[in-house]
Scaffold this active site. Structure first.
Site, PDB file in Angstrom:
ATOM      1  N   LYS A  45       0.848  -1.206   0.000  1.00  0.00           N
ATOM      2  CA  LYS A  45       0.000   0.000   0.000  1.00  0.00           C
ATOM      3  C   LYS A  45       0.879   1.250   0.000  1.00  0.00           C
ATOM      4  CE  LYS A  45      -0.391  -0.447   5.025  1.00  0.00           C
ATOM      5  NZ  LYS A  45      -1.183  -1.080   6.104  1.00  0.00           N
ATOM      6  N   TYR A 264      17.381  30.218   8.975  1.00  0.00           N
ATOM      7  CA  TYR A 264      16.202  30.978   9.406  1.00  0.00           C
ATOM      8  C   TYR A 264      16.193  31.197  10.909  1.00  0.00           C
ATOM      9  CZ  TYR A 264      13.798  30.766   4.914  1.00  0.00           C
ATOM     10  OH  TYR A 264      13.444  30.915   3.602  1.00  0.00           O
TER      11      TYR A 264
HETATM   12  C1  PLP Z   1      -0.441  -2.089   6.769  1.00  0.00           C
HETATM   13  C2  PLP Z   1      -1.018  -3.390   7.115  1.00  0.00           C
HETATM   14  C3  PLP Z   1      -0.199  -4.530   7.202  1.00  0.00           C
HETATM   15  C4  PLP Z   1       1.314  -4.462   7.155  1.00  0.00           C
HETATM   16  O1  PLP Z   1       1.791  -4.001   8.392  1.00  0.00           O
HETATM   17  P1  PLP Z   1       3.371  -3.840   8.698  1.00  0.00           P
HETATM   18  O2  PLP Z   1       3.410  -3.425  10.111  1.00  0.00           O
HETATM   19  O3  PLP Z   1       3.846  -2.773   7.768  1.00  0.00           O
HETATM   20  O4  PLP Z   1       3.994  -5.140   8.427  1.00  0.00           O
HETATM   21  C5  PLP Z   1      -0.805  -5.756   7.385  1.00  0.00           C
HETATM   22  N1  PLP Z   1      -2.147  -5.854   7.516  1.00  0.00           N
HETATM   23  C6  PLP Z   1      -2.965  -4.781   7.470  1.00  0.00           C
HETATM   24  C7  PLP Z   1      -4.424  -4.953   7.633  1.00  0.00           C
HETATM   25  C8  PLP Z   1      -2.427  -3.509   7.285  1.00  0.00           C
HETATM   26  O5  PLP Z   1      -3.224  -2.448   7.262  1.00  0.00           O
END
Ligand code: PLP
Length: 369
Positions: A45, A264
């Site tokens: 994702k 800054y």
């Molecule tokens: C993002 C996510 C993962 C992966 O999690 P990590 O901590 O990055 O390994 C797995 N399952 C679900 C439902 C997620 O939203």
């Protein structure tokens, strides 16, 4: 919108982001070893946590990964175009009302997080006159996404007619804390809920969950972060390899007398003569503005001085012999000398946020794979 190329050429970019696809593959193999024969999927994702979902997924296909997880329908549809028709692609947030036909056409597996999402997906299957793949997420205790226990219990007897249940899944809230009793409670709740569904493979583990032991393994793991080099076991050493390297270009070097205000707000003032280098990286690139880290040239540590600007950061390079660092040279800001997790620690956040915040002005380079 200004039409700047998504991946500007090396000679026009201020910084270079290198993604080591061999390290991604290696991390996948290390997790699989841990899983002792249990299938390992991959969460890609947010464009593979900012590293490039197409490149990461393509590298993992070569390692034998056949199930990929994205958050949104749009990500799933784009990933389908990138990796072909065979691998399974799960949409973790589920399919929003109105997006069902697009998701079905792309052959995505909808994750039903509620009875309502399940009903809408079933109606789509009926309307299209074919079986559609579905996963059910149950809420075993995180209270974020998934069917609540009561909702699972009240599912219609025919809720899965016309659907193929591919996976019963849930997500752990505290997996990176192995001693937290919430993990075991979630596991027991997950067992209770999944047995109320039609028989299907089960999945509970994210990256950290993989290190919780055998009882948590089930049939499929869903790691994301660990594939990208983030430490899944923050209570001990990092068993994963660094994947990402970020190098920024030196724009100019200067020699400042004692008592000079730097950057800054003159938030820093030299107490002795100082040689500085200004590098082409700033908060517009996703670097956290309040993070006073360092850059590395060969093995020399060059601390940031003054505030992080939008497009530049000033380094104290007094430790280097005069003339050793020149305009055009590259210094490392993320890599083996200073990991994503270390920057996150200095920033009061987690490696996930650092990775997904990294911007789009870099020249991106993929090695290995
Ligand atoms: C993002 C996510 C993962 C992966 O999690 P990590 O901590 O990055 O390994 C797995 N399952 C679900 C439902 C997620 O939203």
């Amino acid at each position: 919108m200004l039409d700047v190329p998504a991946n500007p050429p090396l000679n026009q970019a201020g910084a270079i982001l290198t993604v080591d696809l061999d390290a991604v593959g290696d991390n996948y193999r290390r997790l699989r070893e841990r899983l002792d024969g249990v299938e390992c999927g991959a969460v890609v994702k947010a464009d593979g946590y900012g590293l490039g979902a197409t490149e990461v997924a393509t590298a993992l296909l070569r390692e034998g990964c056949r199930r990929f997880f994205v958050a949104h329908a749009a990500e799933g549809i784009a990933l389908r175009r990138a990796i072909g028709v065979l691998p399974e692609i799960y949409v973790l947030n589920g399919v929003h009302p109105g997006a069902e036909d697009d998701c079905a056409a792309a052959g995505l597996v909808a994750v039903a997080n509620s009875a309502q999402q399940l009903v809408a997906w079933q109606a789509t299957a009926r309307r299209l006159g074919r079986r559609l793949p579905v996963a059910v997420q149950v809420d075993s205790g995180m209270s974020r996404l998934g069917m609540a226990p009561g909702e699972v219990e009240n599912l219609d007897r025919n809720a899965f007619d016309g659907l193929e249940l591919k996976l019963a899944m849930s997500h752990l809230a505290c997996a990176e804390e192995p001693a937290n009793p919430a993990n075991e409670r979630q596991r027991l709740t997950f067992d209770d809920l999944r047995f109320r569904l039609p028989p299907a493979p089960a999945s509970l583990n994210n990256s950290s969950g993989i290190f919780l032991g055998e009882a948590f393994r089930y049939d499929l793991a869903r790691p994301g972060a660990a594939l990208y080099g983030i430490n899944p076991t923050p209570c001990s050493g990092n068993p994963m390899r660094q994947v990402l390297h970020l190098e920024a270009r030196v724009i100019q070097t200067r020699t400042l007398p004692a008592g000079t205000g730097v950057g800054y707000g003159h938030a820093y003032r030299t107490v002795a003569p100082m040689r500085t280098a200004t590098i082409a990286l700033g908060y517009a690139d996703g670097w956290p503005r309040h993070t006073a880290a360092a850059a590395f040239f060969e093995t020399e540590k060059l601390p940031f001085v003054g505030r992080v600007s939008m497009d530049s950061i000033i380094l104290d390079i007094t430790a280097l012999a005069a003339g050793r660092l020149r305009p055009g040279d590259l210094v490392e800001v993320i890599g083996d000398n200073q990991t994503v997790d270390e920057i996150a620690g200095l920033s009061g956040t987690i490696g996930y946020e650092i990775l997904t915040s990294l911007g789009h002005r870099f020249h991106r380079r993929y090695v290995g794979g």
